[in-house]
Design an enzyme around this catalytic site. Structure first.
Site, PDB file in Angstrom:
ATOM      1  N   GLY A  16      47.765  39.635  41.099  1.00  0.00           N
ATOM      2  CA  GLY A  16      48.202  39.255  39.983  1.00  0.00           C
ATOM      3  C   GLY A  16      48.584  40.026  38.851  1.00  0.00           C
ATOM      4  O   GLY A  16      49.784  39.959  38.469  1.00  0.00           O
ATOM      5  N   GLU A  17      47.975  41.012  38.630  1.00  0.00           N
ATOM      6  CA  GLU A  17      48.442  41.851  37.440  1.00  0.00           C
ATOM      7  C   GLU A  17      49.228  43.177  37.621  1.00  0.00           C
ATOM      8  O   GLU A  17      50.284  43.527  36.960  1.00  0.00           O
ATOM      9  CB  GLU A  17      47.260  42.348  36.687  1.00  0.00           C
ATOM     10  CG  GLU A  17      46.225  41.175  36.084  1.00  0.00           C
ATOM     11  CD  GLU A  17      45.023  41.605  35.789  1.00  0.00           C
ATOM     12  OE1 GLU A  17      44.222  40.648  35.058  1.00  0.00           O
ATOM     13  OE2 GLU A  17      44.593  42.625  35.757  1.00  0.00           O
TER      14      GLU A  17
END
Lengths: 113, 331
Positions: free
Chosen positions: A73-74
């Site tokens: 996600g990051e």
């Protein structure tokens, strides 16, 4: 799930490009009130600005952790801004170090250089 | 949103009499994309700008909707939907400046609901004007927050007391086309040239045009352009869609060989009214356009008075004028 993985990367790239190019939360210095608390004046990339990302997956399981899984996600958020800053340097010979890389900043850097 | 009453007008006379009866808190309604979806939804109001209690729907009046492109002057009703203008084949051929300008408005959804009159007469986008907590001059307050605040999107020409930029793309294009507005009100019907239609903040800071509270625009008339008129439209934005212009340029001119004969260069996004760049036109009169355009478009810097954050617009304007005129030549 490779499909979700690619979507996460594509989404992260678009979000990060927005943060690098057009997105900025502006506050009025005198009153502390937000100036662009809406999606017109706060500018995430529009559908025509967002590029089609070509996602190439290189699979290398982590040495530790559950099943060697990575979080995704990051990480895609980290790369677009430096890549664009490098591209600007390559094209113009000036370093813009504060996102968003707006016209004003580029003009100022070119005039200062 | 504050509750309001919606009145369907069936004729221009009915609309005029409704506005007279209902008083100053009645406003005319077109597509409502900004009046209802922007001003009223975001509670943009002040002592001099009350939220409307009544809306008089003009889209129910048949006379106000329609395009007559075979007449001279070409006549477009004020409630004509923007998408219809864009898709009208005769308009595309005769007035490409207008259709190109209309194409760059907002997004397809908004263009399918918005009207020409609404686009021309819309309220500005200044974030202090639109901000609930900023009681600015334009809303009847006693301060302009842009002078000391973030004015990156504000005026570089003609700002005084209030520094908004005119938001309408069609108004800028129509000014370049020397259009006229037909206006009706309790005093009857009149025709106002676009040259005289827009009002700067010193005329009346509460409005952007000369319409009185009981008046509204019914039609726009554009003289059929002379044979061989070159036209072009450019709109510089932060993003490729949705945005209002940082700077926009509309040009419509005729040539005498390689020289500029007669025409207009108008700018949007730089002044409280659609700005006619006479200083650039004068520098081009009778001269070879390609050879003179760079120096002529630089003349815009002599009239610009940038604020603390918007000097970048001056260079953009000069460059964009040059690019637009050359684009018109290419066509």
């Amino acid at each position: 799930n490779p499909f979700a993985l690619e979507q996460q990367i594509e989404g992260g790239v678009v979000m990060a490009m927005g943060a690098a190019l057009t997105e900025e939360m502006l506050i009025d210095k005198a009153t502390g009130l937000p100036l662009n608390g809406n999606l017109l004046d706060y500018k995430p990339l529009s559908i025509k600005d967002a590029p089609l990302a070509d996602v190439i997956l290189v699979e290398h399981p982590k040495e530790y952790g559950v099943f060697g899984a990575h979080g995704i996600g990051e990480p895609p958020m980290a790369l677009p801004a430096p890549a664009i800053a490098n591209a600007i340097y390559n094209a113009l010979g000036v370093w813009i170090t504060e996102p968003p890389f707006t016209r004003e900043k580029i003009q100022a850097a070119l005039k200062g250089a | 949103m504050k509750a309001f009453q919606l009145h369907d007008a069936n004729s221009v006379q009915e609309a005029v009499s409704l506005l007279g009866q209902l008083g100053p808190t009645a406003k005319v309604l077109g597509g409502g994309t900004d009046l209802v979806g922007g001003i009223m939804k975001d509670w943009v109001q002040g002592k001099g700008m009350p939220l409307p209690d009544h809306l008089v729907d003009l889209t129910t009046i048949k006379d106000l909707n329609g395009i007559n492109a075979s007449a001279d002057p070409i006549t477009i009703g004020a409630t004509t939907i923007l998408s219809e203008i864009i898709e009208h084949k005769d308009l595309q051929t005769k007035l490409p400046l207008l259709t190109e300008a209309a194409k760059t408005i907002a997004s397809p959804d908004i263009r399918n609901m918005g009207t020409l009159g609404g686009n021309i007469n819309q309220r500005p986008r200044c974030w202090f004007f639109r901000g609930e907590n900023f009681n600015c001059y334009k809303k009847g307050g006693d301060f302009c927050y842009s002078v000391t605040g973030d004015n990156r999107y504000h005026a570089i020409i003609g700002g005084e007391l209030c520094y908004i930029v005119h938001p309408s793309d069609t108004a800028t294009a129509l000014l370049a086309l020397n259009a006229q507005a037909k206006v009706v009100g309790s005093g009857g019907e009149k025709t106002i040239a676009f040259d005289d239609y827009f009002a700067g903040p010193r005329v009346d800071v509460l409005r952007e045009n000369v319409l009185k509270p009981d008046e509204f625009m019914t039609h726009v008339m554009i003289p059929a352009p002379a044979q061989g008129t070159k036209m072009a439209w450019t709109k510089l934005k932060d993003r490729l869609v949705y945005d209002f212009a940082l700077v926009s340029v509309a040009v419509a001119f005729t040539m005498d060989g390689n020289n500029w004969k007669d025409g207009r260069i108008t700018l949007g996004g730089v002044a409280p009214v659609p700005y006619r760049a006479k200083v650039v036109e004068d520098a081009l009169k009778g001269k070879d356009v390609k050879a003179t355009i760079k120096q002529a478009s630089g003349q815009i810097k002599t009239v610009a008075r940038p604020m603390s954050n918007n000097a970048y617009k001056v260079d953009l304007a000069a460059g964009l004028i040059e690019r637009t005129v050359l684009q018109a030549l290419g066509s």
